[in-house]
Design a protein around this motif. Structure first.
Motif, short mmCIF file in Angstrom:
data_model
loop_
_atom_site.label_atom_id
_atom_site.label_comp_id
_atom_site.label_asym_id
_atom_site.label_seq_id
_atom_site.Cartn_x
_atom_site.Cartn_y
_atom_site.Cartn_z
N PRO A 60 35.60 33.84 34.61
CA PRO A 60 36.90 33.34 34.15
C PRO A 60 36.78 32.75 32.74
N ILE A 61 37.91 32.35 32.18
CA ILE A 61 37.89 31.65 30.89
C ILE A 61 37.21 30.30 31.12
N MET A 62 36.30 29.93 30.24
CA MET A 62 35.63 28.64 30.36
C MET A 62 35.75 27.88 29.05
N VAL A 63 35.75 26.55 29.14
CA VAL A 63 35.78 25.74 27.91
C VAL A 63 34.55 24.83 27.86
N ASP A 64 34.47 23.85 28.75
CA ASP A 64 33.36 22.90 28.63
C ASP A 64 32.13 23.32 29.43
N GLY A 65 32.32 24.05 30.52
CA GLY A 65 31.17 24.49 31.31
C GLY A 65 30.54 23.39 32.14
N THR A 66 31.22 22.27 32.25
CA THR A 66 30.63 21.15 33.00
C THR A 66 31.55 20.64 34.11
N GLY A 67 32.58 21.40 34.46
CA GLY A 67 33.45 21.00 35.56
C GLY A 67 34.52 20.00 35.16
N MET A 68 34.74 19.77 33.87
CA MET A 68 35.68 18.73 33.45
C MET A 68 37.07 19.28 33.09
N CYS A 69 37.14 20.48 32.52
CA CYS A 69 38.43 20.93 31.97
C CYS A 69 39.29 21.69 32.97
N GLY A 70 38.69 22.30 33.95
CA GLY A 70 39.45 23.01 34.98
C GLY A 70 39.86 24.43 34.60
N SER A 71 39.51 24.88 33.39
CA SER A 71 39.98 26.20 32.96
C SER A 71 39.33 27.35 33.74
N CYS A 72 38.20 27.09 34.37
CA CYS A 72 37.50 28.18 35.07
C CYS A 72 37.80 28.19 36.56
N ARG A 73 38.87 27.50 36.99
CA ARG A 73 39.10 27.39 38.42
C ARG A 73 39.45 28.76 39.04
N CYS A 74 38.90 28.98 40.20
CA CYS A 74 39.10 30.22 40.94
C CYS A 74 39.36 29.85 42.40
N GLN A 75 39.87 30.82 43.16
CA GLN A 75 40.07 30.60 44.59
C GLN A 75 39.00 31.37 45.34
N VAL A 76 38.23 30.64 46.14
CA VAL A 76 37.20 31.28 46.97
C VAL A 76 37.34 30.69 48.38
N ALA A 77 37.48 31.54 49.35
CA ALA A 77 37.69 31.11 50.74
C ALA A 77 38.88 30.15 50.85
N GLY A 78 39.91 30.41 50.05
CA GLY A 78 41.13 29.60 50.11
C GLY A 78 41.00 28.24 49.43
N LYS A 79 39.87 27.99 48.82
CA LYS A 79 39.70 26.68 48.16
C LYS A 79 39.55 26.87 46.65
N THR A 80 39.95 25.84 45.91
CA THR A 80 39.75 25.89 44.46
C THR A 80 38.31 25.51 44.14
N VAL A 81 37.67 26.36 43.35
CA VAL A 81 36.30 26.05 42.91
C VAL A 81 36.25 26.20 41.39
N PHE A 82 35.27 25.59 40.79
CA PHE A 82 35.06 25.75 39.36
C PHE A 82 33.85 26.67 39.17
N ALA A 83 34.10 27.82 38.54
CA ALA A 83 33.02 28.80 38.40
C ALA A 83 31.83 28.23 37.64
N CYS A 84 32.08 27.33 36.71
CA CYS A 84 30.98 26.85 35.86
C CYS A 84 29.99 25.97 36.62
N VAL A 85 30.47 25.16 37.54
CA VAL A 85 29.55 24.26 38.25
C VAL A 85 29.33 24.65 39.71
N ASP A 86 30.31 25.33 40.32
CA ASP A 86 30.14 25.76 41.71
C ASP A 86 29.55 27.16 41.78
N GLY A 87 29.63 27.92 40.70
CA GLY A 87 29.17 29.31 40.66
C GLY A 87 28.09 29.46 39.61
N PRO A 88 28.07 30.58 38.88
CA PRO A 88 29.14 31.58 38.80
C PRO A 88 29.13 32.59 39.95
N GLU A 89 28.10 32.59 40.83
CA GLU A 89 28.06 33.59 41.89
C GLU A 89 28.74 33.05 43.15
#
Ligand code: FES
Length: 270
Positions: free
Chosen positions: A210-239
């Motif tokens: 996804p689009i990322m800005v800070d990469g540290t879980g602060m800005c929320g721009s990388c949020r995705c839905q996984v298993a019905g929950k919001t996750v941040f790809a930068c800190v919870d993922g990227p996989e």
């Protein structure tokens, strides 16, 4: 400042650069990424770590927007302002048994690193790499060297099998017991290809971009839905588990700044 030691166009509009960044190179693990900024006013873009050797880290990207065109234009010996990383969780490397690594387009760049780590962990590794045509296929030799088996596909049949990586994956999982699969490429390719393993319940990872800005879980721009929950790809993922990702939402969010991107590239081309 970080020096670009080498820069090559390895396929049509796909570039590899080797950046002197010892803190990244020495700590990088398969599946992780960096965020780079070309200069003080530049946007931040996330790019997967393709390989690390000594103090150098290899980054591969397709020149599609203003920043990637500007990055491609930097000659060896030139600098970029920042490279932050390694970021994100590494790939889940362990003794799975037989693993398949699927790479599509520029996403192939992440596959040698993951394939190599899985081989070292004692797995049998089957590689499947696919591109639009022969001219856009990257790292075939590298993957052939690492993998126990390598399959190549092109959409137009100009090299390897005529068709898609998903076709080969479907046959592979039908023919033999596969324990884990990684699929890395454009979101639509990951969505379609991961359908091949869904019914069989094979653990399948995708690397989200996804689009990322800070990469540290602060800005929320990388949020995705996984298993019905919001996750941040930068800190919870990227996989993430491919079968739990909302790919349609991911693709919708990837298009958020399309107008601004078009404007920026038009100005860059002037
Ligand atoms: Fe800002 Fe992930 S890039 S929260």
């Amino acid at each position: 400042m970080y020096t670009i030691e080498k820069s090559n166009e390895i396929a049509d509009k796909i570039f590899e650069i080797w950046v002197d960044a010892p803190h990244v190179a020495r700590n990088a693990q398969a599946g992780q990424f960096v965020i780079i900024r070309i200069d003080e006013t530049g946007e931040r873009i996330p790019l997967t770590i393709s390989r690390a050797r000594g103090d150098l880290v290899r980054i591969v990207f397709m020149a599609v927007g203003k920043t990637t065109h500007a990055l491609a234009a930097i000659k060896p010996g030139g600098n970029i302002a920042d490279i932050v990383g390694p970021l994100g969780h590494p790939s889940e490397v362990k003794s799975w048994g037989t693993c398949v690594i699927v790479g599509g387009g520029a996403g192939i760049s992440s596959t040698p690193c993951i394939a190599e780590a899985l081989k070292k962990a004692g797995n049998k590794v089957i590689g499947i790499i696919g591109a639009r045509n022969a001219g856009m296929l990257i790292f075939e030799d590298e993957m052939r060297e690492i993998c126990d088996e390598l399959h190549v596909t092109t959409d137009d049949g100009s090299k390897g099998r005529h068709g898609f990586a998903a076709d080969v994956l479907k046959e592979t999982v039908a023919d033999q017991k596969i324990d884990a699969v990684w699929i890395i490429g454009p979101a639509i390719m990951m969505k379609i290809t991961s359908m091949a393993t869904r019914d069989k319940g094979i653990k399948t990872f995708v690397s989200l971009n996804p689009i990322m800005v800070d990469g540290t879980g602060m800005c929320g721009s990388c949020r995705c839905q996984v298993a019905g929950k919001t996750v941040f790809a930068c800190v919870d993922g990227p996989e993430f588990d491919a079968h739990e990702v909302d790919f349609d939402l991911l693709m919708q969010r990837q298009r958020y700044y399309m107008e601004q991107e078009k404007e920026a590239i038009a100005l860059w081309n002037q």
